[in-house]
Design an enzyme around this catalytic site. Structure first.
Site, PDB file in Angstrom:
ATOM      1  N   HIS A 176       6.830  -7.129 -16.690  1.00 19.14           N
ATOM      2  CA  HIS A 176       6.543  -6.597 -15.356  1.00 19.14           C
ATOM      3  C   HIS A 176       7.237  -7.488 -14.320  1.00 19.14           C
ATOM      4  O   HIS A 176       7.300  -8.710 -14.482  1.00 19.14           O
ATOM      5  CB  HIS A 176       5.032  -6.548 -15.093  1.00 19.14           C
ATOM      6  CG  HIS A 176       4.712  -5.787 -13.845  1.00 19.14           C
ATOM      7  ND1 HIS A 176       4.821  -6.364 -12.596  1.00 19.14           N
ATOM      8  CD2 HIS A 176       4.343  -4.502 -13.642  1.00 19.14           C
ATOM      9  CE1 HIS A 176       4.532  -5.450 -11.683  1.00 19.14           C
ATOM     10  NE2 HIS A 176       4.232  -4.317 -12.290  1.00 19.14           N
ATOM     11  N   GLU A 236      10.850   0.127 -12.330  1.00 21.70           N
ATOM     12  CA  GLU A 236      10.077  -0.235 -11.144  1.00 21.70           C
ATOM     13  C   GLU A 236      10.966  -1.064 -10.215  1.00 21.70           C
ATOM     14  O   GLU A 236      11.066  -2.284 -10.380  1.00 21.70           O
ATOM     15  CB  GLU A 236       8.860  -1.071 -11.537  1.00 21.70           C
ATOM     16  CG  GLU A 236       7.889  -0.339 -12.431  1.00 21.70           C
ATOM     17  CD  GLU A 236       6.491  -0.951 -12.346  1.00 21.70           C
ATOM     18  OE1 GLU A 236       5.576  -0.241 -11.939  1.00 21.70           O
ATOM     19  OE2 GLU A 236       6.337  -2.141 -12.668  1.00 21.70           O
ATOM     20  N   GLY A 289       4.304  -2.062  -4.307  1.00 19.74           N
ATOM     21  CA  GLY A 289       3.299  -2.512  -3.353  1.00 19.74           C
ATOM     22  C   GLY A 289       3.783  -2.539  -1.917  1.00 19.74           C
ATOM     23  O   GLY A 289       3.159  -3.132  -1.047  1.00 19.74           O
ATOM     24  N   SER A 312       4.899   2.257  -5.591  1.00 10.57           N
ATOM     25  CA  SER A 312       4.293   3.017  -4.487  1.00 10.57           C
ATOM     26  C   SER A 312       4.128   4.504  -4.792  1.00 10.57           C
ATOM     27  O   SER A 312       4.274   5.346  -3.905  1.00 10.57           O
ATOM     28  CB  SER A 312       5.075   2.798  -3.187  1.00 10.57           C
ATOM     29  OG  SER A 312       5.042   1.421  -2.826  1.00 10.57           O
ATOM     30  N   GLU A 322       6.393  -8.679 -11.617  1.00  4.76           N
ATOM     31  CA  GLU A 322       5.608  -9.811 -11.071  1.00  4.76           C
ATOM     32  C   GLU A 322       5.610 -10.985 -12.038  1.00  4.76           C
ATOM     33  O   GLU A 322       5.531 -12.142 -11.615  1.00  4.76           O
ATOM     34  CB  GLU A 322       4.187  -9.331 -10.742  1.00  4.76           C
ATOM     35  CG  GLU A 322       4.201  -8.465  -9.487  1.00  4.76           C
ATOM     36  CD  GLU A 322       3.180  -7.347  -9.461  1.00  4.76           C
ATOM     37  OE1 GLU A 322       2.213  -7.393 -10.233  1.00  4.76           O
ATOM     38  OE2 GLU A 322       3.368  -6.413  -8.661  1.00  4.76           O
ATOM     39  N   ASN A 334      -1.760   0.359 -13.887  1.00  2.00           N
ATOM     40  CA  ASN A 334      -1.728  -1.098 -14.043  1.00  2.00           C
ATOM     41  C   ASN A 334      -2.650  -1.697 -12.980  1.00  2.00           C
ATOM     42  O   ASN A 334      -2.316  -1.709 -11.800  1.00  2.00           O
ATOM     43  CB  ASN A 334      -0.277  -1.581 -13.865  1.00  2.00           C
ATOM     44  CG  ASN A 334      -0.182  -3.095 -13.840  1.00  2.00           C
ATOM     45  OD1 ASN A 334      -1.146  -3.805 -14.129  1.00  2.00           O
ATOM     46  ND2 ASN A 334       0.994  -3.590 -13.477  1.00  2.00           N
ATOM     47  N   TRP A 335      -3.810  -2.169 -13.419  1.00  8.25           N
ATOM     48  CA  TRP A 335      -4.818  -2.652 -12.466  1.00  8.25           C
ATOM     49  C   TRP A 335      -4.501  -4.050 -11.941  1.00  8.25           C
ATOM     50  O   TRP A 335      -5.217  -4.570 -11.079  1.00  8.25           O
ATOM     51  CB  TRP A 335      -6.214  -2.612 -13.117  1.00  8.25           C
ATOM     52  CG  TRP A 335      -6.672  -1.230 -13.476  1.00  8.25           C
ATOM     53  CD1 TRP A 335      -6.001  -0.053 -13.235  1.00  8.25           C
ATOM     54  CD2 TRP A 335      -7.886  -0.867 -14.147  1.00  8.25           C
ATOM     55  NE1 TRP A 335      -6.731   1.015 -13.714  1.00  8.25           N
ATOM     56  CE2 TRP A 335      -7.893   0.546 -14.282  1.00  8.25           C
ATOM     57  CE3 TRP A 335      -8.971  -1.596 -14.648  1.00  8.25           C
ATOM     58  CZ2 TRP A 335      -8.942   1.233 -14.892  1.00  8.25           C
ATOM     59  CZ3 TRP A 335     -10.011  -0.904 -15.255  1.00  8.25           C
ATOM     60  CH2 TRP A 335      -9.997   0.493 -15.375  1.00  8.25           C
ATOM     61  N   LYS A 336      -3.480  -4.680 -12.506  1.00  5.70           N
ATOM     62  CA  LYS A 336      -3.050  -6.023 -12.058  1.00  5.70           C
ATOM     63  C   LYS A 336      -4.258  -6.964 -12.013  1.00  5.70           C
ATOM     64  O   LYS A 336      -5.176  -6.827 -12.821  1.00  5.70           O
ATOM     65  CB  LYS A 336      -2.310  -5.924 -10.719  1.00  5.70           C
ATOM     66  CG  LYS A 336      -1.145  -4.930 -10.809  1.00  5.70           C
ATOM     67  CD  LYS A 336      -0.190  -5.002  -9.648  1.00  5.70           C
ATOM     68  CE  LYS A 336       0.916  -3.958  -9.828  1.00  5.70           C
ATOM     69  NZ  LYS A 336       1.929  -4.030  -8.788  1.00  5.70           N
ATOM     70  N   GLY A 342       0.363   1.178  -9.658  1.00  6.58           N
ATOM     71  CA  GLY A 342      -0.380  -0.030  -9.310  1.00  6.58           C
ATOM     72  C   GLY A 342      -1.549   0.313  -8.406  1.00  6.58           C
ATOM     73  O   GLY A 342      -2.587   0.823  -8.843  1.00  6.58           O
ATOM     74  N   GLY A 343      -1.385   0.060  -7.116  1.00 12.85           N
ATOM     75  CA  GLY A 343      -2.468   0.214  -6.142  1.00 12.85           C
ATOM     76  C   GLY A 343      -3.259   1.514  -6.272  1.00 12.85           C
ATOM     77  O   GLY A 343      -4.501   1.500  -6.256  1.00 12.85           O
TER      78      GLY A 343
HETATM   79  P1  13P Z   1       2.317  -0.092  -6.743  1.00 17.42           P
HETATM   80  O1  13P Z   1       2.028   1.299  -7.282  1.00 17.42           O
HETATM   81  O2  13P Z   1       1.138  -0.745  -6.143  1.00 17.42           O
HETATM   82  O3  13P Z   1       3.550  -0.115  -5.911  1.00 17.42           O
HETATM   83  O4  13P Z   1       2.656  -0.983  -8.052  1.00 17.42           O
HETATM   84  C1  13P Z   1       3.568  -0.534  -8.971  1.00 17.42           C
HETATM   85  C2  13P Z   1       3.500  -1.407 -10.170  1.00 17.42           C
HETATM   86  O5  13P Z   1       3.903  -2.546 -10.130  1.00 17.42           O
HETATM   87  C3  13P Z   1       2.890  -0.863 -11.383  1.00 17.42           C
HETATM   88  O6  13P Z   1       3.115  -1.710 -12.475  1.00 17.42           O
END
Ligand code: 13P
Length: 253
Positions: free
Chosen positions: A95, A167, A173, A212, A97, A9-11, A233-234
């Site tokens: 998600h 998640e 994050g 993470s 967020e 997920n590149w956000k 994510g990251g």
């Molecule tokens: P991180 O891997 O950056 O913690 O993010 C997880 C995430 O929200 C993937 O959708």
């Protein structure tokens, strides 16, 4: 057997150029990992370019959100049909967020999930508790409330041709990963919730872990029997790191 899936997920990161480059790197490395389903989930405006950069490689495309409505006067929204048209196979629904910053309710998320199902997309229902909720012992109650509206709207069959992603909000994050036992306990709980309605559907349902995940901790998480891969994510923004996670998901037996 459930095939492991690793989705990046590149956000809200990157430029057209960086998205193309990252997709190209993932696409070139993908052939070495045929046993893992690889998915990239760029921002909407990069979908088309990323699809082209993937070309014929075995990497699926996903979107970060979708409208529950089909078409019409809904400024700023993107429909399931548009996602299909641009080549998406997967879509994230709910998600954390979006739940947190866009105030998406469990009900709205379930409507998005059902819209995706109707359109033949594979929805990934994201669920997870906050740190405070976990501390108060409310994890199961929160997750049940996030899953229940989907069961109400679509019955257990809603979870055929769909995925779940656990998640925990406190792990996203933050560098704080759920430990493998914590992840397994929750994944097992969620699977058994679905199994109350249909053991077969529950057994086939891929449940991804997110929060993470890095190449260094992925193998231990994926070794858990109910953890079927990751939503990253990251670490998905760095091709080598992401492919390290994909490699950790490769079944070894
Ligand atoms: P991180 O891997 O950056 O913690 O993010 C997880 C995430 O929200 C993937 O959708």
């Amino acid at each position: 057997m459930r095939k492991p899936i690793v989705a990046g997920n590149w956000k809200m990161h990157g430029t057209l150029e960086s998205a193309r480059a990252l997709a190209g790197e993932v696409a070139s490395a993908a052939a070495a990992h045929p046993a893992v389903g690889i998915v990239v989930i760029p921002p909407f405006v990069h979908l088309h370019a990323v699809r082209d950069a993937i070309g014929s490689a075995d990497v699926a495309l996903g979107a970060q959100d979708v409208s529950p409505r089909e078409e019409g006067a809904h400024t700023g929204e993107v429909s399931t049909r548009m996602l299909r048209d641009v080549g998406c196979r997967y879509v994230l629904c709910g998600h954390s967020e979006r739940r947190q910053y866009q105030a998406e309710s469990n009900e709205l998320v379930a409507q998005k999930f059902m819209a995706a199902r109707r359109a033949g997309l594979l929805p990934i229902l994201c669920i997870g508790e906050s740190y405070e909720e976990r501390e108060r012992g409310e994890t199961e109650q929160v997750l049940r409330a996030q899953v229940e509206p989907v069961l109400r709207l679509g019955g257990p069959a809603a979870f055929e041709s769909a995925l779940l992603a656990y998640e925990p909000r406190w792990a996203i994050g933050t560098g704080k990963t759920a430990n493998p036992e914590q992840a397994q306990t929750v994944h097992h709980f969620v699977r058994s919730e679905i199994a109350h309605y249909s053991a077969t559907i529950a057994d086939l349902l891929p449940i991804l872990y997110g929060g993470s995940v890095k190449a260094a901790n992925a193998a231990q998480l994926f070794a858990q029997p109910d953890v079927d891969g990751g939503l990253i994510g990251g670490a998905s923004l760095i091709a080598n790191e992401f492919m390290g996670i994909v490699s950790a998901a490769t079944p070894r037996n």
